[in-house]
Design an enzyme around this catalytic site. Structure first.
Site, PDB file in Angstrom:
ATOM      1  N   HIS A  86       0.848  -1.190   0.000  1.00 17.64           N
ATOM      2  CA  HIS A  86       0.000   0.000   0.000  1.00 17.64           C
ATOM      3  C   HIS A  86       0.880   1.235   0.000  1.00 17.64           C
ATOM      4  CE1 HIS A  86      -3.184   2.801   1.119  1.00 17.64           C
ATOM      5  NE2 HIS A  86      -4.002   1.884   0.655  1.00 17.64           N
ATOM      6  N   ASP A 138      -7.978  -5.512   0.158  1.00 18.32           N
ATOM      7  CA  ASP A 138      -8.451  -6.364  -0.928  1.00 18.32           C
ATOM      8  C   ASP A 138      -8.035  -7.819  -0.776  1.00 18.32           C
ATOM      9  OD1 ASP A 138      -9.839  -4.449  -2.426  1.00 18.32           O
ATOM     10  OD2 ASP A 138      -7.942  -3.599  -3.082  1.00 18.32           O
TER      11      ASP A 138
HETATM   12  N1  CMC Z   1       4.063  -7.697  -4.756  1.00 13.20           N
HETATM   13  C1  CMC Z   1       5.388  -7.664  -4.969  1.00 13.20           C
HETATM   14  N2  CMC Z   1       6.149  -6.542  -4.863  1.00 13.20           N
HETATM   15  C2  CMC Z   1       5.522  -5.425  -4.509  1.00 13.20           C
HETATM   16  C3  CMC Z   1       4.142  -5.366  -4.250  1.00 13.20           C
HETATM   17  C4  CMC Z   1       3.407  -6.566  -4.382  1.00 13.20           C
HETATM   18  N3  CMC Z   1       2.102  -6.589  -4.165  1.00 13.20           N
HETATM   19  N4  CMC Z   1       3.790  -4.103  -3.932  1.00 13.20           N
HETATM   20  C5  CMC Z   1       4.904  -3.386  -3.977  1.00 13.20           C
HETATM   21  N5  CMC Z   1       5.966  -4.172  -4.322  1.00 13.20           N
HETATM   22  C6  CMC Z   1       7.362  -3.773  -4.444  1.00 13.20           C
HETATM   23  C7  CMC Z   1       7.560  -2.961  -5.716  1.00 13.20           C
HETATM   24  O1  CMC Z   1       7.948  -3.784  -6.805  1.00 13.20           O
HETATM   25  C8  CMC Z   1       8.659  -2.000  -5.291  1.00 13.20           C
HETATM   26  O2  CMC Z   1       9.878  -2.703  -5.357  1.00 13.20           O
HETATM   27  P1  CMC Z   1      11.265  -1.905  -5.669  1.00 13.20           P
HETATM   28  O3  CMC Z   1      11.474  -0.989  -4.502  1.00 13.20           O
HETATM   29  O4  CMC Z   1      12.281  -3.009  -5.736  1.00 13.20           O
HETATM   30  O5  CMC Z   1      11.049  -1.182  -6.954  1.00 13.20           O
HETATM   31  C9  CMC Z   1       8.357  -1.736  -3.832  1.00 13.20           C
HETATM   32  O6  CMC Z   1       7.629  -2.868  -3.369  1.00 13.20           O
HETATM   33  C10 CMC Z   1       7.526  -0.472  -3.599  1.00 13.20           C
HETATM   34  O7  CMC Z   1       6.331  -0.611  -4.342  1.00 13.20           O
HETATM   35  P2  CMC Z   1       5.701   0.518  -5.247  1.00 13.20           P
HETATM   36  O8  CMC Z   1       4.967  -0.129  -6.391  1.00 13.20           O
HETATM   37  O9  CMC Z   1       6.755   1.538  -5.587  1.00 13.20           O
HETATM   38  O10 CMC Z   1       4.706   1.147  -4.211  1.00 13.20           O
HETATM   39  P3  CMC Z   1       3.503   2.077  -4.554  1.00 13.20           P
HETATM   40  O11 CMC Z   1       3.214   2.821  -3.332  1.00 13.20           O
HETATM   41  O12 CMC Z   1       3.769   2.854  -5.792  1.00 13.20           O
HETATM   42  O13 CMC Z   1       2.320   1.056  -4.920  1.00 13.20           O
HETATM   43  C11 CMC Z   1       0.543  -0.455  -4.708  1.00 13.20           C
HETATM   44  C12 CMC Z   1       1.362   0.649  -4.039  1.00 13.20           C
HETATM   45  C13 CMC Z   1      -0.686  -0.762  -3.853  1.00 13.20           C
HETATM   46  C14 CMC Z   1       0.059  -0.003  -6.098  1.00 13.20           C
HETATM   47  C15 CMC Z   1       1.430  -1.732  -4.832  1.00 13.20           C
HETATM   48  O14 CMC Z   1       1.830  -2.174  -3.560  1.00 13.20           O
HETATM   49  C16 CMC Z   1       0.728  -2.837  -5.595  1.00 13.20           C
HETATM   50  O15 CMC Z   1       0.756  -2.839  -6.839  1.00 13.20           O
HETATM   51  N6  CMC Z   1       0.060  -3.805  -4.879  1.00 13.20           N
HETATM   52  C17 CMC Z   1      -0.705  -4.832  -5.535  1.00 13.20           C
HETATM   53  C18 CMC Z   1      -2.056  -4.280  -5.979  1.00 13.20           C
HETATM   54  C19 CMC Z   1      -2.993  -4.065  -4.812  1.00 13.20           C
HETATM   55  O16 CMC Z   1      -3.152  -4.914  -3.949  1.00 13.20           O
HETATM   56  N7  CMC Z   1      -3.684  -2.916  -4.836  1.00 13.20           N
HETATM   57  C20 CMC Z   1      -4.700  -2.581  -3.825  1.00 13.20           C
HETATM   58  C21 CMC Z   1      -4.296  -1.427  -2.968  1.00 13.20           C
HETATM   59  S1  CMC Z   1      -5.356  -1.257  -1.516  1.00 13.20           S
HETATM   60  C22 CMC Z   1      -6.871  -0.827  -2.180  1.00 13.20           C
HETATM   61  C23 CMC Z   1      -6.913   0.614  -2.466  1.00 13.20           C
HETATM   62  O17 CMC Z   1      -7.029   1.402  -1.507  1.00 13.20           O
HETATM   63  O18 CMC Z   1      -6.833   0.976  -3.645  1.00 13.20           O
END
Ligand code: CMC
Length: 427
Positions: free
Chosen positions: A304, A361
């Site tokens: 998140h 989720d």
């Molecule tokens: N599985 C594997 N790696 C992950 C995941 C995951 N679910 N989430 C983040 N990472 C890794 C990502 O690859 C990155 O790695 P690095 O630092 O090596 O580049 C690091 O963790 C930081 O992640 P980010 O994508 O830069 O973080 P963000 O804040 O931009 O994204 C997120 C947040 C929710 C989009 C992401 O965690 C994600 O894609 N999760 C899966 C989708 C999901 O469950 N979404 C629902 C969110 S809660 C409902 C809502 O409120 O919308």
């Protein structure tokens, strides 16, 4: 004395005011930055950017705190109903008994859909995603129920009209997609019972309303009702800042929510768990795939932008899953896979170091399956729950004297000026 932050550019000092929130969170006010320095800030995804002052929802991602209008989510999930929580979010106060009764009466009055709107449904192809249908239908509502923005009482009715009709529209989309008769809302049923009845009532087998399942749906929607400046809420504020009508604004929020990184994650989680179940993939393989930087696969329902600890909503959702599954006396194999996946991920250094925990989720899809909701309706369920939050945020935005039309800047990285080359010279 006003706290300031000092910025030094090319040896020159600039003082920028600091804004402080009720809970001590601080922001550097950079509104004069470009004018005074020629610089802008660069923050893709707005991870460090505050775009408004808001009195609606408070989150502390490090401590796993979520409060609506100051009230902890745990208390609301235990004692409140979705309708009462919606009232709280939109007005800022819990309703009196009389206000709650009046709200329920309006929700009942507004629940049927304009007969002509039903025709829209017939023309969608059978596999059309209900989120696409919902966003189009909400946008279309403007033509049938124009809002009177300058009369507060009328706007309050518009909010309730939206909250009431979105439920009817969602259930109707589901019934029509199955080629089944439409079930109309019943004035004797409360908001959540009415929805379940519209979804599942059959002529031969009338739907039996179970208070425990109704309670579970209330909690599900309470947990989704607002989450401060997330992707869809930001869409609502950005689109609304152009002064477009509320229906078009909410429709934009629904579209933003549809994505698998946001509200679409609940559907993606169940798809992922089913894949694991069907293809016999081991939990360890799944974790390894999620950690592989060359592989775009992510562990859906994990991570998140704000929470760097267990999402407080996920904790409640997990408990509700157990309650609902034991109530319906069903053992969902996907729950076992999810629990194992969580256990392995939470003990894996990759997830620990990156602070990746289950979000709302991760367990919500399993709960919806237990309620009988089909997978392609999951994100619609999220949208119904999030609607009061969008309305509250839109209302706050349009009445805030600090609001300006959203218009970010960019750092241009294209060509320098160059001349147009006529076609005959281009070959
Ligand atoms: N599985 C594997 N790696 C992950 C995941 C995951 N679910 N989430 C983040 N990472 C890794 C990502 O690859 C990155 O790695 P690095 O630092 O090596 O580049 C690091 O963790 C930081 O992640 P980010 O994508 O830069 O973080 P963000 O804040 O931009 O994204 C997120 C947040 C929710 C989009 C992401 O965690 C994600 O894609 N999760 C899966 C989708 C999901 O469950 N979404 C629902 C969110 S809660 C409902 C809502 O409120 O919308």
């Amino acid at each position: 004395m006003q706290e300031t932050a000092k910025l030094i550019i090319d040896g020159k000092e600039y003082l920028l005011p600091v804004i402080e929130g009720t809970e001590g969170d601080k922001a550097i006010d950079i509104r004069s930055l470009r004018q005074n320095t020629g610089y802008i800030t660069f923050d893709p995804g707005f991870g460090n950017t505050g775009t408004c002052r808001s009195a609606i929802t408070y989150m502390d991602g490090e401590k796993g705190i979520l409060r609506y209008r100051g009230i902890p989510i745990e208390q609301l999930a235990e004692h409140s109903t979705f309708v009462e929580t919606a009232f709280l979010l939109i007005t800022g106060q819990l309703p009196t008994r009389e206000e709650l009764t009046r709200t329920s009466v309006h929700l009942n009055d507004f629940s049927p859909l304009h007969e002509n709107m039903k025709a829209f449904y017939q023309n969608y192809p059978p596999k059309a995603h209900p989120m696409g249908i919902l966003s189009a239908m909400v946008n279309a509502m403007r033509s049938y129920y124009p809002e009177l923005t300058d009369i507060e009482e009328e706007m309050n009715k518009t909010y309730l009209r939206l909250i009431s009709k979105i439920r009817t529209m969602a259930a109707m989309a589901y019934r029509i997609s199955l080629g089944e008769r439409v079930v109309y809302p019943r004035p004797d049923l409360c908001y959540c019972s009415n929805f379940l009845n519209m979804m599942f009532d059959k002529v031969v087998v009338p739907y039996k309303i179970d208070p425990d399942l109704v309670r579970a749906l209330n909690v599900f929607w309470i947990l989704h009702a607002d989450h401060e400046q997330n992707c869809s809420t930001t869409a609502v504020r950005v689109v609304g800042s152009g002064k477009v009508n509320i229906y078009a604004t909410i429709s934009a929020g629904i579209s933003a929510l549809w994505g698998p990184l946001h509200g679409g994650a609940n559907q993606a989680v169940v798809n992922m768990l089913e894949e694991i179940q069907k293809n016999g993939m081991t939990i360890e393989d799944c974790i390894a795939k999620a950690k592989d930087r060359e592989n775009p696969f992510k562990l859906m329902g994990f991570g998140h932008r704000v929470y760097k600890t267990y999402d407080p909503r996920a904790k409640i959702m997990k408990k509700m899953c157990d309650i609902v599954l034991s109530k319906i006396k069903r053992n969902d194999p996907l729950l076992n896979i999810a629990q194992k996946l969580e256990e392995v991920a939470l003990n894996d250094s990759f997830f620990v170091e990156k602070h990746l925990y289950p979000n709302v989720d991760f367990y919500s899809g399993i709960m919806m399956r237990a309620l009988g909701i089909p997978t392609n309706m999951f994100t619609v369920m999220f949208a119904i729950g999030r609607l009061p939050g969008w309305i509250a945020q839109w209302k706050e935005d349009v009445t805030d004297p600090e609001t300006k039309i959203a218009r970010p800047r960019q750092v241009y990285t294209g060509n320098f000026q160059r001349d147009y080359i006529p076609m005959k010279q281009r070959g």
